[in-house]
Motif scaffolding. Structure first.
Motif, PDB file in Angstrom:
ATOM      1  N   SER A 522       0.606  -0.989  -0.440  1.00 33.11           N
ATOM      2  CA  SER A 522       0.133   0.234  -0.182  1.00 33.11           C
ATOM      3  C   SER A 522       0.787   1.071   0.167  1.00 33.11           C
ATOM      4  O   SER A 522       2.427   0.881   0.652  1.00 33.11           O
ATOM      5  CB  SER A 522      -0.913  -0.234   1.091  1.00 33.11           C
ATOM      6  N   LEU A 523       0.586   2.420  -0.344  1.00 31.07           N
ATOM      7  CA  LEU A 523       1.363   3.419  -0.119  1.00 31.07           C
ATOM      8  C   LEU A 523       2.087   3.888   1.383  1.00 31.07           C
ATOM      9  O   LEU A 523       3.186   4.664   1.532  1.00 31.07           O
ATOM     10  CB  LEU A 523       0.296   4.819   0.176  1.00 31.07           C
ATOM     11  N   SER A 524       1.514   2.915   3.045  1.00 27.83           N
ATOM     12  CA  SER A 524       2.203   2.941   3.960  1.00 27.83           C
ATOM     13  C   SER A 524       2.956   2.083   4.696  1.00 27.83           C
ATOM     14  O   SER A 524       3.407   1.736   5.382  1.00 27.83           O
ATOM     15  CB  SER A 524       1.407   3.859   4.758  1.00 27.83           C
ATOM     16  N   SER A 525       2.868   0.626   3.124  1.00 31.66           N
ATOM     17  CA  SER A 525       3.630  -0.513   4.068  1.00 31.66           C
ATOM     18  C   SER A 525       4.252  -1.249   2.722  1.00 31.66           C
ATOM     19  O   SER A 525       3.435  -0.947   1.299  1.00 31.66           O
ATOM     20  CB  SER A 525       2.620  -1.147   4.768  1.00 31.66           C
ATOM     21  N   PHE A 526       4.960  -1.954   3.360  1.00 30.53           N
ATOM     22  CA  PHE A 526       5.341  -2.508   1.980  1.00 30.53           C
ATOM     23  C   PHE A 526       6.965  -4.203   2.876  1.00 30.53           C
ATOM     24  O   PHE A 526       6.801  -3.952   3.985  1.00 30.53           O
ATOM     25  CB  PHE A 526       6.986  -2.202   1.887  1.00 30.53           C
ATOM     26  N   LEU A 527       6.287  -4.999   2.488  1.00 31.50           N
ATOM     27  CA  LEU A 527       7.324  -6.287   2.477  1.00 31.50           C
ATOM     28  C   LEU A 527       8.146  -6.298   2.085  1.00 31.50           C
ATOM     29  O   LEU A 527       8.616  -5.280   0.586  1.00 31.50           O
ATOM     30  CB  LEU A 527       6.344  -7.187   2.029  1.00 31.50           C
ATOM     31  N   ASN A 542      15.503 -17.729   5.216  1.00 30.21           N
ATOM     32  CA  ASN A 542      14.671 -16.323   4.825  1.00 30.21           C
ATOM     33  C   ASN A 542      14.325 -15.674   5.771  1.00 30.21           C
ATOM     34  O   ASN A 542      13.381 -15.908   6.751  1.00 30.21           O
ATOM     35  CB  ASN A 542      14.049 -17.346   3.247  1.00 30.21           C
ATOM     36  N   GLU A 543      14.416 -14.495   5.739  1.00 32.68           N
ATOM     37  CA  GLU A 543      13.434 -13.519   6.267  1.00 32.68           C
ATOM     38  C   GLU A 543      12.360 -13.045   5.182  1.00 32.68           C
ATOM     39  O   GLU A 543      12.703 -12.228   4.559  1.00 32.68           O
ATOM     40  CB  GLU A 543      14.541 -12.298   7.356  1.00 32.68           C
ATOM     41  N   LEU A 544      11.269 -13.119   5.259  1.00 35.94           N
ATOM     42  CA  LEU A 544       9.944 -11.910   4.592  1.00 35.94           C
ATOM     43  C   LEU A 544       9.547 -10.818   5.553  1.00 35.94           C
ATOM     44  O   LEU A 544       8.809 -11.687   7.135  1.00 35.94           O
ATOM     45  CB  LEU A 544       9.218 -13.134   3.853  1.00 35.94           C
ATOM     46  N   GLN A 545       9.724 -10.263   5.632  1.00 37.23           N
ATOM     47  CA  GLN A 545       8.979  -8.816   6.563  1.00 37.23           C
ATOM     48  C   GLN A 545       7.438  -7.688   5.891  1.00 37.23           C
ATOM     49  O   GLN A 545       8.764  -6.991   5.182  1.00 37.23           O
ATOM     50  CB  GLN A 545      10.239  -8.280   7.059  1.00 37.23           C
ATOM     51  N   GLY A 552       6.371   1.929  12.206  1.00 36.21           N
ATOM     52  CA  GLY A 552       7.489   1.842  12.041  1.00 36.21           C
ATOM     53  C   GLY A 552       6.809   0.341  12.548  1.00 36.21           C
ATOM     54  O   GLY A 552       8.575  -0.436  12.493  1.00 36.21           O
ATOM     55  N   ARG A 553       5.594  -0.281  12.480  1.00 38.32           N
ATOM     56  CA  ARG A 553       6.002  -1.674  13.503  1.00 38.32           C
ATOM     57  C   ARG A 553       6.043  -2.622  12.811  1.00 38.32           C
ATOM     58  O   ARG A 553       5.849  -2.405  11.296  1.00 38.32           O
ATOM     59  CB  ARG A 553       3.616  -1.886  13.560  1.00 38.32           C
ATOM     60  N   MET A 554       6.777  -4.100  13.174  1.00 39.96           N
ATOM     61  CA  MET A 554       7.135  -4.709  11.611  1.00 39.96           C
ATOM     62  C   MET A 554       6.556  -5.822  12.409  1.00 39.96           C
ATOM     63  O   MET A 554       6.679  -6.481  13.443  1.00 39.96           O
ATOM     64  CB  MET A 554       8.416  -4.604  11.902  1.00 39.96           C
TER      65      MET A 554
END
Length: 1234
Positions: A522-527, A542-545, A552-554
């Motif tokens: 979205s405009l405010s979150s990413f993987l 493997n790390e997928l965050q 800043g929540r992950m």
């Protein structure tokens, strides 16, 4: 159909990272107030006050090794405007001179292809302001015209030249640091190359001296260093002494004439060049941190030193006056001592992070910029704090006091000042009037100096990078859209940059290993995903965050999964951001629901290996919405009775529509989406996902012309496949056509379609560069290739808007470029800066001069203002706006001082020349302010004593000019300084040569007794023993009769005629005929020596004659140093002549303001002689103001010019009647000061 949707405007820019080792010396702080710094082959322009990068210059192909701002040591006008000129030199021997505002090159210079060792603009700019001297390896110096690129002359030397330094007091002196020693050139001129090979001296390394053979205890360090007498010899030293010539730097001291500083890792040596010997040592204790660099100051005798741990120290020279408690003054001055007065914090030095260079603001000398190898620039400012306690006594150092004057004139009562304006406004000069202890006046406060970190610019970390631009701008998100670029780095953090400002928005430590890819959901979150180094089975962690930017929540998106499995190859998010495909290296893919974070399907073991994958842009969301809306409306109708129906219906529908607009995130609807992928044979599979059902669709057999498919891109009805052999296959799905094109560029690494409806541009990345294709026409639009257009390799690509691409490259930079991918510097005025930058040089030439006049001529119609619109100024609104922006960017301190009525003419002129970084103005007004006050006080004192009145109200005499003004200083102060200096030379002498030179100096200074003592020291086996003994006898008996004087005079003239100038001059000084001696020196071209002698030996009227002859010489066309001549005239109080010269040189603004100041201070009176000058100067200034568009100012000065300005006044008030009021107003203003 509109081809492109609305788009946010982004400037092309470069985000820079760590520096190359060759960039080490490429940094400079100019008089213009900006810092230039080389980073790989680009040059950053930084505004140190706001810590912003305001320009990046790209044109060099090799690493930049030197940057130098041009000097501003000339009078600025319409023909010689304020402009940002920078010279940069690279490792391939190319020099480029830039117009920094437009980002274009004035000229390019190339002689050889080796790195330029050093370069500098000539500081004496009377003849030409475009001359640039450069050292071309190994041993050439070449003088270039920096405007046209023409070579004026070239000269070679016997040794390799490492660097050079110009004498700041004499433009004909130059010192070259060579691999073997120092070469002094004394006949440097812009018109022809130096004639001789220069005078060579060798440096014996201080480590070869006996002082370093035995480990001395720290207390004895000073004594040991006193033994290091001679370090400079004319013979070549023995081989073991030369093995370690580790001199890092040489430069002249701008605070004292004929002094030079040599830098070694563990000591700084101060040399007196008249004796070629060390007169001061700054040494580091055994445990101390070695030096890297030293920057000497001009305003005070001070040194800024940079140490290997990144600590900057400020050392101030202790004044030579003996402390009052010591009975024996002999003990007082053993050598020049530089006391540590302040130091800043060190940085953490590692293998990759180390300090490179420090640069000091040349205008104010109270701010430093430290460049660190990791791309950081730390901006330190020196602040003066009033010390409450007598803390300095504990440290054993004499206290420092704040000066009683501001901008060159004593502070009037209740005048507010800018506390830390410049170094000489922070601490008072060290020297006082001879014989007087510094009186503790109540206003003079004791100050301590502290460094304060006021700005920090940080660069990108080391490559590699992976890039992803946030989703594009649409009509729906236009209100809150920010163009954010996510950058994954090798250390596991993700940097988010805002591309409008080019500033770091957030830095997130998301991973523990290198980030391989990022997808926005979205405009405010990413993987983002990262993979650790493989173990011996080839398995990784493997790390997928999933990261939510505003908070800043992950969280780990795949939960507990990820340990000991094959590495993730790629992640792809569907167009509606509903689904996510995770592709592994040797394991079937996973399909996830992004909204719920659940695993929808893990493919079976026999699932084909995926080589490339892409989601289809088509989906059934619209038809689903229609169906759902209809169903919901029907439900609403059934549940609500007919009576209530009409009122409810509209609200229900609006609620439902609201819900639908958010349906991408709502759990209710799961639209059907598709993706395609290819396997190792090149077969294309088509898979449909709806909710949690996954269906296999049609399969398309491989295309025989394509190799193994490496990537797919899909937009609208176009599908593009790229393979490992460099073929692109364009499918038109509507027309069912496919077209293959071989690019012959090798492996197609990545392909991306540009955002925007109907925009069918495609960005393709290869191992050796990138291309933009138009898929409608199926043709290439632009191309970038390593080695051909650029020197760096491309690591990753993306679109940041529909017409701009962003490229990450292996030189550690990330570049936002136009679609043409020509790396170009941007125009500074198109920049969108977060903080406004004060830099008048950014304005158009006329506007910069208008701004200067606006600040100088306050008050306007009786009121002080910082609003240009309140002044009658005819100019385009756009330019007015730019001037107003500059005014707004001034700090509140400066604004309040400029608007204070207590600020007098001289202070205003000095302050404005400081704000503009105008070297020539600053020099002129500093000297003018001092002597206008001195002569005005003398005049008042003369009037007062003749009337028998008490002391004039002006108070104490103005302090003397600093010694950095050299022969412009008052004679008494200059004499005292020279005596102190010769006393020091005497203590330091270590050979017969030195003793002889000291004796000669003492004779010229009239210190005969001491000279005799030195002459009698000559040992009997010295060939000059007899000569010196006789000379001693002569000096002691000289007081006798007239006949001996005439004999001596005759002998002296004969000596001079036969080429023994120095000896003849000495004899003439012995019989008090120093005025004749000066005349002979001038006849033989020793102008500086004559001025020196006049200052130390002659009475004011005789000295004035000598100096006036010097002025005529300086004004002659072959010398052409009129600016220096004007300063000499100021020191003699010839103010009328100065006014005439300024006017004849067409310096109309300076002439008018100077005459105005003379009238104010009563050193010039309006009478028949002066009225002609006053009238013409004021009228010409009025004409200049009219051309600048300042009509009100023009009217004011024209009305003051008497008859000369009448014609101009008529022209000004020709049109209409409304102007008459203006004239009356102007005249009204005029009446008030009288």
């Amino acid at each position: 159909m509109i081809p492109y949707t609305v788009n946010i405007k982004l400037a092309a820019r470069t985000l820079t990272g760590t520096l190359h080792l060759q960039n080490k010396t490429a940094v400079d702080w100019g008089w213009q107030g900006l810092v230039a710094q080389g980073c790989h082959s680009s040059i950053l322009i930084i505004d140190p006050k706001t810590a912003q990068t305001i320009q990046v210059l790209e044109r060099h192909k090799a690493s930049v090794v030197k940057v130098k701002w041009s000097r501003e040591n000339y009078h600025h006008g319409l023909s010689a405007p304020y402009s940002l000129r920078l010279a940069s030199a690279d490792a391939a021997g190319k020099i480029i001179v830039w117009d920094v505002v437009s980002g274009t090159a004035h000229c390019e210079i190339q002689e050889h292809s080796k790195p330029i060792q050093d370069m500098e603009w000539l500081w004496a700019q009377d003849a030409s302001r475009d001359l640039l001297l450069a050292v071309h390896p190994p041993n050439y110096i070449i003088l270039w015209n920096g405007d046209t690129g023409a070579k004026l002359w070239k000269k070679s030397y016997a040794e390799n030249i490492l660097s050079f330094s110009f004498d700041p007091f004499d433009p004909s002196n130059l010192a070259l640091l060579t691999s073997e020693g120092i070469v002094f050139v004394t006949d440097f001129s812009h018109s022809k190359p130096p004639g001789s090979g220069g005078k060579k001296v060798y440096i014996a390394s201080p480590h070869a001296s006996p002082a370093h053979n035995k480990p001395a205890p720290p207390t004895g360090a000073k004594k040991a260093l006193n033994k290091v007498k001679v370090l400079i010899t004319n013979e070549k030293p023995s081989t073991e002494a030369v093995t370690l010539n580790d001199c890092l730097q040489l430069s002249y001291l701008p605070a004292k004439r004929n002094h030079m500083v040599l830098l070694y890792p563990r000591e700084i040596l101060i040399l007196d060049l008249e004796l070629s010997q060390t007169v001061g040592v700054v040494a580091i204790e055994r445990s101390g941190v070695p030096f890297i660099q030293v920057v000497p100051c001009a305003q005070r005798d001070a040194l800024y030193c940079l140490h290997e741990n990144g600590c900057i120290t400020l050392r101030l020279c202790r004044s030579g006056a003996p402390p009052p408690d010591e009975s024996d003054p002999e003990q007082a001055v053993q050598e020049l001592v530089y006391d540590l007065r302040s130091q800043c914090d060190a940085i953490r030095v590692t293998k990759t992070v180390r300090p490179y260079r420090v640069v000091i603001c040349p205008v104010n000398e109270n701010a430093a910029a430290l460049v660190v190898s990791d791309g950081r620039v730390m901006l330190w400012e020196l602040k003066a704090h009033v010390s409450r306690s007598a803390s300095s006594l504990g440290s054993g150092l004499a206290p420092l006091y704040s000066p009683l004057s501001f901008c060159g004139t004593p502070l009037s009562s209740n005048q507010n000042m800018i506390p830390d304006l410049s170094l000489n406004n922070m601490i008072a000069g060290q020297g006082t009037i001879p014989g007087a202890e510094p009186a503790q006046t109540p206003q003079q406060q004791e100050v301590l100096l502290k460094f304060l970190l006021t700005g920090l610019l940080s660069g990108l970390p080391l490559p590699p990078f992976s890039l992803r631009m946030c989703p594009p701008l649409t009509t729906k998100n236009i209100s809150h859209y920010q163009p954010l670029l996510a950058i994954g780095t090798s250390n596991g953090s993700v940097l988010i940059y805002n591309l409008t400002s080019g500033l770091l928005h957030k830095e997130l430590s998301s991973h523990s290993c290198e980030v391989r890819g990022i997808e926005w959901v979205s405009l405010s979150s990413f993987l983002s995903f990262a993979t650790s180094a493989p173990n011996n089975l080839g398995l990784v962690r493997n790390e997928l965050q999933h990261t939510h930017l505003p908070t800043g929540r992950m969280f780990a998106f795949r939960g507990e999964r990820g340990n000991d499995e094959p590495p993730i190859e790629m992640i792809k998010v569907s167009h509606l951001k509903q689904y996510l495909v995770v592709v592994f290296k040797e394991k079937p893919l996973e399909l996830w629901d992004v909204r719920t974070g659940t695993l929808l399907r893990e493919m079976a073991k026999n699932f084909p290996t995926v080589t490339a994958l892409e989601w289809s842009p088509s989906h059934n969301l619209k038809s689903l919405k229609k169906k759902q809306l209809a169903a919901r409306e029907a439900m609403a109708r059934q549940t609500v009775s007919d009576a209530e129906q009409s009122s409810v219906e509209s609200s229900v529908i609006s609620l439902l529509q609201d819900a639908e607009s958010k349906s991408e995130l709502s759990q209710g609807i799961s639209a059907r989406e598709h993706f395609v992928f290819t396997d190792t044979d090149g077969q294309v599979y088509h898979i449909t996902v709806e909710g949690n059902s996954v269906k296999d669709g049609a399969r398309i057999p491989p295309d025989g012309s394509m190799g193994s498919i490496a990537c797919i891109a899909w937009k609208g009805d176009t599908l593009v496949l790229g393979d490992v052999d460099g073929n692109l296959n364009f499918w038109d799905l509507k027309a069912r056509l496919s077209r293959g094109i071989p690019t012959h560029r090798g492996w197609v690494k990545k392909i991306r379609f540009a955002p925007g409806k109907g925009n069918q541009k495609l960005l393709v990345m290869y191992t050796d560069g990138a291309e933009v294709w138009d898929t409608k026409e199926v043709q290439m639009v632009s191309s970038l290739r390593v080695g051909r257009n650029v020197t760096y390799r491309i690591l990753d690509i993306d679109w940041c808007t529909s017409d701009k691409v962003v490229l990450a490259s292996d030189d550690g930079c990330i570049r936002v470029l136009e679609m043409a991918m020509k790396s170009a510097s941007y125009r500074m005025d198109e920049q969108d800066l977060t903080d406004p930058v004060w830099c008048p040089y950014l304005l158009l030439p006329r506007a910069a001069l208008t701004l200067k006049a606006f600040l100088l001529l306050q008050p306007w119609s009786g009121s002080f203002t910082m609003d240009i619109t309140q002044v009658d100024y005819t100019e385009k609104d756009e330019i007015k706006g730019l001037i107003q922006e500059q005014l707004n960017s001034l700090s509140n301190d400066v604004k309040s001082v400029l608007q204070a009525p207590q600020l007098n003419v001289l202070q205003r002129c000095l302050l404005v020349s400081r704000l503009f970084g105008d070297e020539s103005d600053l020099q002129f007004w500093t000297v003018a302010a001092h002597y206008l006050q001195t002569f005005s006080q003398e005049r008042q004192a003369g009037v007062a004593s003749s009337d028998g009145q008490a002391e004039s109200s002006q108070g104490a005499p103005v302090s003397h000019l600093e010694i950095c003004q050299d022969t412009l200083c008052e004679s008494a102060y200059f004499q005292r300084f020279q005596l102190e200096r010769v006393h020091l030379q005497e203590l330091k002498r270590s050979s017969y040569e030195h003793t002889k030179k000291c004796a000669d100096q003492l004779l010229l200074l009239g210190q005969t007794d001491r000279a005799v003592q030195l002459l009698l020291e000559t040992s009997a086996d010295n060939p000059s023993y007899y000569c010196d003994s006789l000379k001693a006898c002569l000096v002691t008996t000289i007081t006798s009769s007239g006949p001996s004087q005439s004999t001596i005079k005759l002998v002296a003239t004969n000596m001079i005629a036969n080429g023994k100038l120095a000896e003849g001059v000495q004899l003439l000084c012995l019989i008090d005929k120093a005025a004749d001696a000066c005349r002979y020196l001038q006849t033989y071209g020793e102008w500086n020596r004559a001025a020196w002698l006049a200052k130390v030996r002659l009475n004011p009227s005789e000295a004035s004659d000598v100096l006036k002859r010097w002025v005529e010489h300086l004004c002659s066309p072959q010398v052409n140093q009129k600016s220096k001549a004007i300063l000499v005239l100021l020191s003699l109080g010839c103010f009328h002549k100065v006014g005439e010269m300024l006017h004849s040189m067409r310096y109309f603004d300076r002439a008018a303001l100077f005459i105005e100041a003379c009238l104010k201070y009563g050193v010039m009176e309006a009478n028949d002689v002066t009225n002609k000058l006053i009238g013409s100067a004021f009228a010409d200034y009025a004409r200049l103001l009219r051309t600048l568009g300042l009509r009100e100012g023009a009217a004011l000065w024209a009305s003051r010019a008497g008859g000369a300005g009448e014609e101009l006044l008529e022209e000004l008030f020709q049109p209409g009647d409304e102007a008459d009021g203006g004239l009356e107003e102007a005249e009204g203003v005029l009446e008030s000061p009288k």
